[in-house]
Design an enzyme around this catalytic site. Structure first.
Site, PDB file in Angstrom:
ATOM      1  N   CYS A  75       9.962  44.710  71.554  1.00 42.96           N
ATOM      2  CA  CYS A  75       9.335  43.684  72.141  1.00 42.96           C
ATOM      3  C   CYS A  75       7.979  44.100  72.784  1.00 42.96           C
ATOM      4  CB  CYS A  75      10.121  42.762  72.392  1.00 42.96           C
ATOM      5  SG  CYS A  75       9.471  41.274  73.337  1.00 42.96           S
ATOM      6  N   HIS A 172       6.415  44.089  60.581  1.00 36.33           N
ATOM      7  CA  HIS A 172       5.340  42.890  60.603  1.00 36.33           C
ATOM      8  C   HIS A 172       4.688  42.671  59.140  1.00 36.33           C
ATOM      9  CE1 HIS A 172       5.465  42.078  65.065  1.00 36.33           C
ATOM     10  NE2 HIS A 172       5.654  43.578  64.953  1.00 36.33           N
ATOM     11  N   GLU A 221       8.123  34.979  64.617  1.00 33.90           N
ATOM     12  CA  GLU A 221       8.940  35.844  65.061  1.00 33.90           C
ATOM     13  C   GLU A 221      10.606  35.461  64.377  1.00 33.90           C
ATOM     14  OE1 GLU A 221       9.065  37.919  68.601  1.00 33.90           O
ATOM     15  OE2 GLU A 221       7.496  36.737  69.478  1.00 33.90           O
ATOM     16  N   CYS A 230       3.207  37.338  70.893  1.00 33.21           N
ATOM     17  CA  CYS A 230       4.077  38.606  70.380  1.00 33.21           C
ATOM     18  C   CYS A 230       3.341  39.755  70.583  1.00 33.21           C
ATOM     19  CB  CYS A 230       4.518  38.096  69.032  1.00 33.21           C
ATOM     20  SG  CYS A 230       5.357  39.500  68.047  1.00 33.21           S
ATOM     21  N   GLY A 233       3.407  42.031  67.666  1.00 34.50           N
ATOM     22  CA  GLY A 233       2.447  41.120  66.415  1.00 34.50           C
ATOM     23  C   GLY A 233       0.998  41.419  66.792  1.00 34.50           C
TER      24      GLY A 233
END
Length: 289
Positions: A75, A172, A221, A230, A233
């Site tokens: 994260c 992703h 997510e 994110c 991301g």
């Protein structure tokens, strides 16, 4: 059981941070779901746990649970809050720390301007390592790379959706859109996540190119839904934009929660993410048995 916690946010991506440096709290997936619940618990996108060093040369271990109770690999926005937390709590005096995650070591650095820069490691593009099942698909060339045509089940999307796939320690899929404000995030996000080609699920990024150094981004997510920002991301989106020939080596990412700066020199180089990390409040909460 009553436990202390800290509520933090990075560009609107919010976290409950727990200190387990003095001993494990013994929390279950149900406890993590309770902490993440915005009606009955504290409310958060993820729950971050600080644990002591697992090995020489490592300062801390970093464990992440989504609001659905499942542990996840990485994260990005959380890693900045993690660094701010251990520094503000006096758990370290270092401005640069080495942190063990499920997928490897990251190195957050506290900057003089209050922001935090994180060495997120090198991106991974090999489908099997993301993991992404590319069997039977043909990459559609763009720039020095390309997009995969992804057929979606139970979706109004008639033609295959073109996605760039990359791992930033977690999987992703990034798709280009003309305008993030009108992108069908709430429908296409779950549809992409439901694809069996992503055996461990996937975070879905909707990327709008503004110019070669500015983008807008929304991310749906795993285990959370759409978040205000994110970090991984943003890294995945910029890396994809660079490889597709659309972006320069550094870009500002405008999320709904704030701005992140992502830089990548290409190849096996690490991706560097810089952004805010803010403490919201401290508290204690009684966990249900």
């Amino acid at each position: 059981m009553r436990i202390p916690f800290t509520k933090m946010q990075g560009a609107g991506n919010d976290f409950v941070v727990l200190d387990e440096t003095r001993g494990r709290l013994g929390l279950t997936p149900a406890h993590y779901r309770f902490l993440g619940d915005r009606h009955f618990g504290v409310g958060a996108d993820q729950i971050l746990t600080v644990r002591p060093s697992p090995a020489e040369g490592i300062d801390f271990e970093y464990v992440i649970h989504n609001a659905d109770g499942n542990e996840v690999e990485q994260c990005g926005n959380g890693s900045r809050c993690f660094a701010r937390f251990v520094h503000d709590k006096g758990l370290t005096t270092k401005d640069r720390i080495r942190v063990q995650t499920m997928k490897g070591v990251i190195e957050p650095r506290l900057n003089a301007d209050g922001r935090v820069t994180v060495d997120m490691g090198a991106p991974v593009f090999t489908p099997a390592e993301i993991p992404f099942d590319d069997n039977g698909l043909t990459l559609q060339s763009m720039g020095a790379w390309g997009n995969w045509p992804l057929a979606l089940m139970d979706s109004a999307q008639a033609a295959p959706l073109l996605v760039a796939t990359v791992s930033m320690g977690n999987p992703h899929a990034v798709t280009l859109v003309d305008d993030v404000d009108t992108a069908p995030v709430a429908t296409l996000g779950p549809a992409v996540q439901a694809s069996p080609r992503f055996p461990q699920g996937v975070n879905v990024g909707f990327l709008q190119i503004v110019d070669r150094s500015h983008v807008r981004l929304r991310v749906f997510e795993r285990g959370v839904g759409e978040t205000l920002a994110c970090g991984t991301g943003a890294c995945a989106a910029v890396v994809s934009g660079i490889r597709l020939g659309l972006l320069d080596a550094s870009a500002e990412v405008q999320t709904r929660g704030g701005v992140l700066t992502i830089a990548w020199a290409g190849g096996d180089a690490s991706v560097f993410m810089t952004g805010p990390a803010t403490t919201v409040f401290h508290g204690e909460i009684d966990l249900p048995e």
